[in-house]
Design an enzyme around this catalytic site. Structure first.
Site, PDB file in Angstrom:
ATOM      1  N   GLY A 515     -12.222  -3.671 -15.588  1.00 31.08           N
ATOM      2  CA  GLY A 515     -10.947  -3.654 -14.888  1.00 31.08           C
ATOM      3  C   GLY A 515     -10.568  -5.072 -14.564  1.00 31.08           C
ATOM      4  N   ASP A 632      -3.667  -2.158   1.694  1.00 33.48           N
ATOM      5  CA  ASP A 632      -3.350  -2.013   0.268  1.00 33.48           C
ATOM      6  C   ASP A 632      -3.782  -0.647  -0.267  1.00 33.48           C
ATOM      7  OD1 ASP A 632      -2.224  -2.908  -2.056  1.00 33.48           O
ATOM      8  OD2 ASP A 632      -4.011  -3.948  -2.758  1.00 33.48           O
TER       9      ASP A 632
END
Ligand code: NAG
Ligand code: NAG
Ligand code: NAG
Ligand code: NAG
Ligand code: NAG
Ligand code: NAG
Ligand code: NAG
Ligand code: NAG
Length: 865
Positions: A515, A632
């Protein structure tokens, strides 16, 4: 008596208005500004006799307070600008257009200033200025002889009746919302219509499947007619290349679009409809993914960085992974190296230019580039040993799907070594293991400026929070760490400290990237005891100091909860920070929910994910010593373990990282759709900001789609809905701002229509209703009206009655919703929502491009290649 007077007054008004309306000529000396004509005709002072075109000082933005006014010719019904004089030097709304016997000049603020634009010196004095029925602006002398005409100085468009002569070009705008001259050009050459980016060819009209080549005479001009587009030769008697379009008398325009496409569109009475566009494959557009961005023609994430590079958020470009390497900044760079790009990575100009040399070995090809300052990289074809140089500016790369096409073309990016003592840039060719790289496309639903503003605010606010939280901590935990090396002391509870080499071994030299994101790349690794870990490599972080760093690490490392990803350890070396997390085998919720491949998440799984995430957040907010605001919350940060057990990741990082990285949160990681309104207003940020983001995630769990996305009407909005809840649909284009739609359906109790259609009825109205109601409570504008995360858990479990969404605190969605919708109409139909790289995709009030875009999208999806 009195009524007669009124009538007279009305008549007078009417007459003066209609006079303004039919002015085909103006005569020197004449001065116009937007303000002067604003009331009668929105800034227009000249109309063609057929009332199809108008001229005046207009602003392409919808709000008239803006400072960018242009003297332009506009198609009245569609609002399309077909010509602008001062496109590179806008004036304010008091700027003027002056017509004198010497010609036209556009002047900022009236008086003696130098014009920002003027017509060239004319052969005789101007007697009149006329706007013709075809949209041509003419300066005429006293015998009606044309002295100058706007058709000979086109900007980005030509219309029916206009000729683009050999050697003339159309220049696309910088952005849809900024009509300044951009880098894309359509040029009429002797053999074709060429498209260029910074003087380099990238497409030809004859490459289009719908273009017919009729003859090979030299081209004289390009014309657009009621039956199509044609390159003509031999004094207009021979067609060279022709694109046939359905015959139509509608307004039709051919335009070099800001996006790098050449588009012919038609106004059908309500919309601009794209009839032709090229290139069909967006990846053929040189700057579609920005500098060194990799375009892969995938629908979801067309843009990413090549594996060998990483994304620099500030610059929004791909840069070398290592900090000690950089793209060449100056010619002084004494140590040059070349970063090899993966196989199948191709560059547009290799298809359009000849190699500088054939039969050259690769090192010699590199040498050619090293010797020349303006060379930025090379492409080398192994079989023919051809050497192509990339000069002056690097555009986007494209991934060749059919590797047979250029199986042995290799790209090399020239880099400078900033300091000695670095490992080689690494020809590690490991393509990511199927994990999606973060798209460079920042936010599908946003205007660029909004984004910047948000990012800025976010970073300011989080910085403030960070400082205050550090101060708190210093009181509670007196500085007992010393300021020496991290390894020289031990704090109970501090996660394991790893040596860099250990992690290098564990990840096999950072081989398998699983990722990447704003913070840096994530690699899979195996510790000596066989446990799988995810190693997050944060480069260039700006820590406040080792002491704070240790404090934060200790806090994050101390947090244990089944719904939070566990931090196992860390490693700090130089400015490199590595965090070692437990490994999650199902990737992120984002991937599972939106990707479309793999099995559909069943309702029960969604419910469990929602509940688990709520528990994790509740723990962060109230379960541990110190309240931690995640800042977030979004699907990317919800990782899935076995049995789809959700685990929140990246908590605490907002405190760990410096301002620069904080801004990454918003800019890079696409958080905007989840940001609570208080980030924008100046209200205090509390844990309720997380509740808001959580609510947004919940809605996406329900629908299985991004909150702001296009969806086909058939499966989400019926005609009936469309009428009684018009606020939902900003346009007929199919854009839905889902939270708003959810609000409408909530009011009508029709929850089932909100559920992911892929569930095909395996869920009841009531079950959906529960999640939707919780979600709506979470997104109340007023933070105090939002439930705490603990209360959300209670509602899920049934120990607390379901909340009732409060309309007065949800109406802001209507405002936001429409704004989102409007600013993203250009994007995203047919899954193209995240297309087109860095470009801003704001809509203007002209309907044109949004429909062209959707049409293009559908063409591209089915297009060749
Ligand atoms: C227009 O203005 C110029 C000076 O700017 C002047 O010489 C000329 O006489 C004026 N013409 C008319 C028709 O007013
Ligand atoms: C110029 O054209 C206008 C409009 O077509 C006409 O009214 C005028 O008489 C013409 N002037 C001359 C000198 O031909
Ligand atoms: C439009 O783009 C140009 C060139 O990038 C820039 O200089 C200018 O400031 C922009 N104008 C507006 C109104 O944003
Ligand atoms: C082109 O056509 C125009 C009139 O249509 C004529 O005056 C001119 O002579 C022609 N030029 C050539 C090269 O045939
Ligand atoms: C114009 O095109 C739009 C979008 O393609 C379509 O929805 C609309 O019905 C059309 N209008 C007319 C009058 O054909
Ligand atoms: C170039 O790099 C080498 C090692 O890679 C180093 O020894 C040398 O000093 C560098 N030269 C300059 C001018 O930086
Ligand atoms: C470098 O490349 C540019 C652009 O092709 C060329 O004009 C220039 O002459 C080259 N310089 C050298 C030293 O080869
Ligand atoms: C290039 O071709 C040569 C022989 O033609 C071959 O030995 C070599 O491995 C090739 N290199 C690459 C990078 O494909």
């Amino acid at each position: 008596m009195r009524s007669t007077f009124l009538l007279l007054l009305l008549l007078r008004l009417f007459v003066s208005v209609s006079c303004a309306y039919f002015t085909e000529f103006v005569y020197p000396n004449f001065t116009a500004s937007n303000l002067r004509f604003i009331s009668s005709s929105k800034g227009a002072f000249l109309f063609s006799r057929n009332s199809i075109y108008k001229a005046g000082l207009f602003s392409p933005g919808s709000d008239d307070s803006s400072f960018d006014f242009y003297f332009s010719v506009v198609h009245v019904d569609s609002g399309s600008t077909i010509w602008s004089s001062n496109r590179d030097s806008p004036v304010s709304n008091s700027g003027t257009m002056n017509l004198t016997p010497r010609g036209i000049s556009v002047i900022e603020d009236g008086k003696s200033q130098k014009p920002v634009w003027s017509t060239p010196v004319l052969s005789s004095p101007v007697y009149s200025l006329r706007l013709t029925d075809s949209g041509n602006l003419l300066l005429l002398d006293h015998l009606n002889v044309s002295l100058w005409e706007s058709f000979q100085f086109p900007t980005d468009s030509i219309v029916v009746g206009q000729r683009l002569m050999l050697g003339m070009s159309l220049s696309g705008s910088v952005l849809e919302s900024n009509i300044s001259t951009g880098d894309y050009k359509f040029l009429v050459s002797e053999s074709d219509g060429l498209m260029q980016w910074k003087e380099q060819n990238y497409w030809k009209l004859r490459m289009h499947t719908r273009a017919n080549v009729d003859s090979n005479f030299p081209v004289e001009y390009l014309t657009v007619t009621s039956s199509g587009l044609a390159l003509m030769g031999r004094n207009g008697t021979v067609v060279i290349i022709r694109v046939a379009l359905p015959p139509s008398s509608d307004f039709r325009v051919a335009k070099m679009d800001w996006s790098g496409k050449f588009i012919v569109s038609r106004f059908n009475g309500t919309h601009m409809v794209t009839e032709f566009s090229g290139p069909l494959d967006s990846c053929q557009i040189p700057f579609v993914c920005g500098k060194l961005g990799l375009c892969s023609a995938s629908e979801n994430q067309p843009c990413s960085c090549p594996d060998e590079l990483r994304l620099d958020a500030d610059e929004r470009v791909c840069v070398p992974v290592s900090n000690s390497l950089s793209l060449p900044v100056s010619c002084e760079a004494s140590n040059i190296t070349y970063l090899e790009l993966g196989l199948g990575v191709s560059y547009f100009s290799t298809h359009f230019t000849d190699p500088v040399e054939h039969g050259l070995e690769l090192p010699a090809c590199h040498d050619l580039c090293s010797k020349n300052c303006s060379c930025l990289g090379v492409f080398y074809e192994n079989t023919s040993r051809s050497c192509y140089l990339v000069k002056d500016s690097f555009g986007s790369l494209s991934l060749v799907r059919n590797s047979k096409d250029n199986h042995d073309l290799r790209g090399y990016v020239k880099l400078s070594i900033k300091k000695p003592n670095v490992q080689s840039p690494g020809n590690n060719n490991n393509r990511g293991s199927g994990f999606p790289l973060i798209a460079l496309v920042l936010l599908p639903c946003s205007g660029f400026f909004l984004l910047i503003a948000l990012g800025f605010l976010w970073c300011r606010r989080c910085a403030v929070m960070r400082y205050s939280s550090i101060r708190e901590k210093q009181v509670t935990r007196p500085g007992s760490f010393g300021s020496g090396d991290l390894g020289s002391f031990h704090i109970p509870g501090l996660p394991q400290k790893f040596e860099f080499e250990e992690l290098e071994t564990a990840t096999e030299n950072f081989k398998m990237q699983i990722g990447s994101g704003g913070f840096g790349a994530v690699y899979k690794g195996t510790l000596p005891d066989e446990t799988l870990v995810a190693v997050k490599k944060i480069t260039n972080h700006g820590l406040h100091g080792r002491q704070e760093f240790c404090t934060e690490i200790a806090i994050i490392g101390n947090i244990r909860h089944t719904n939070l990803v566990k931090l196992r350890g860390f490693c700090a070396r130089g400015r490199q920070l590595l965090l070692v997390y437990e490994y999650m085998n199902h990737g992120s919720l984002e991937k599972t929910l939106f990707s479309g491949n793999g099995p559909v998440l069943e309702w029960q799984e969604r419910f469990d994910i929602a509940l688990g995430t709520a528990r994790g957040l509740a723990y962060l907010h109230s379960g541990c010593d110190q309240k931690i605001i995640h800042c977030d919350v979004k699907p990317e940060n919800i990782l899935l373990h076995d049995h789809f057990q959700p685990k929140l990741s990246d908590f605490g990082l907002s405190k760990l990282l410096s301002q620069e990285e904080s801004s990454l949160f918003t800019t890079m990681r696409g958080t905007r759709g989840y940001l609570a309104p208080e980030w924008i207003t100046n209200a205090a940020i509390s844990e309720k900001a997380d509740v808001y983001s959580y609510g947004m995630v919940l809605l996406e769990l329900v629908s299985g789609r991004k909150n702001c996305s296009f969806r086909s009407r058939s499966n989400s909005v019926t005609e009936e809905n469309n009428q009684n809840s018009s606020s939902t649909m900003a346009t007929s284009s199919g854009l839905v701002y889902f939270p708003l739609y959810a609000l409408d359906m909530h009011e009508q109790g029709r929850y089932l229509e909100l559920a992911d259609p892929r569930l095909e009825g395996r869920v009841t109205n009531q079950e959906v209703g529960k999640l939707v109601r919780i979600a709506l409570c979470c997104v109340h504008e007023e933070p105090t009206l939002r439930p705490t995360m603990a209360a959300v858990v209670g509602m899920f479990e049934g120990s607390i009655p379901l909340g009732n969404p409060r309309m007065e605190s949800l109406n802001f969605l209507r405002f936001f919703g429409l704004r989102f919708a409007e600013s993203s109409m250009v994007e995203g139909q047919n899954g193209e929502s995240e297309n087109m790289g860095f470009h801003q995709r704001e809509s203007s009030n002209s309907g044109g491009s949004r429909h062209s875009a959707s049409y293009v999208a559908s063409q591209e999806v089915s297009g060749p290649r």
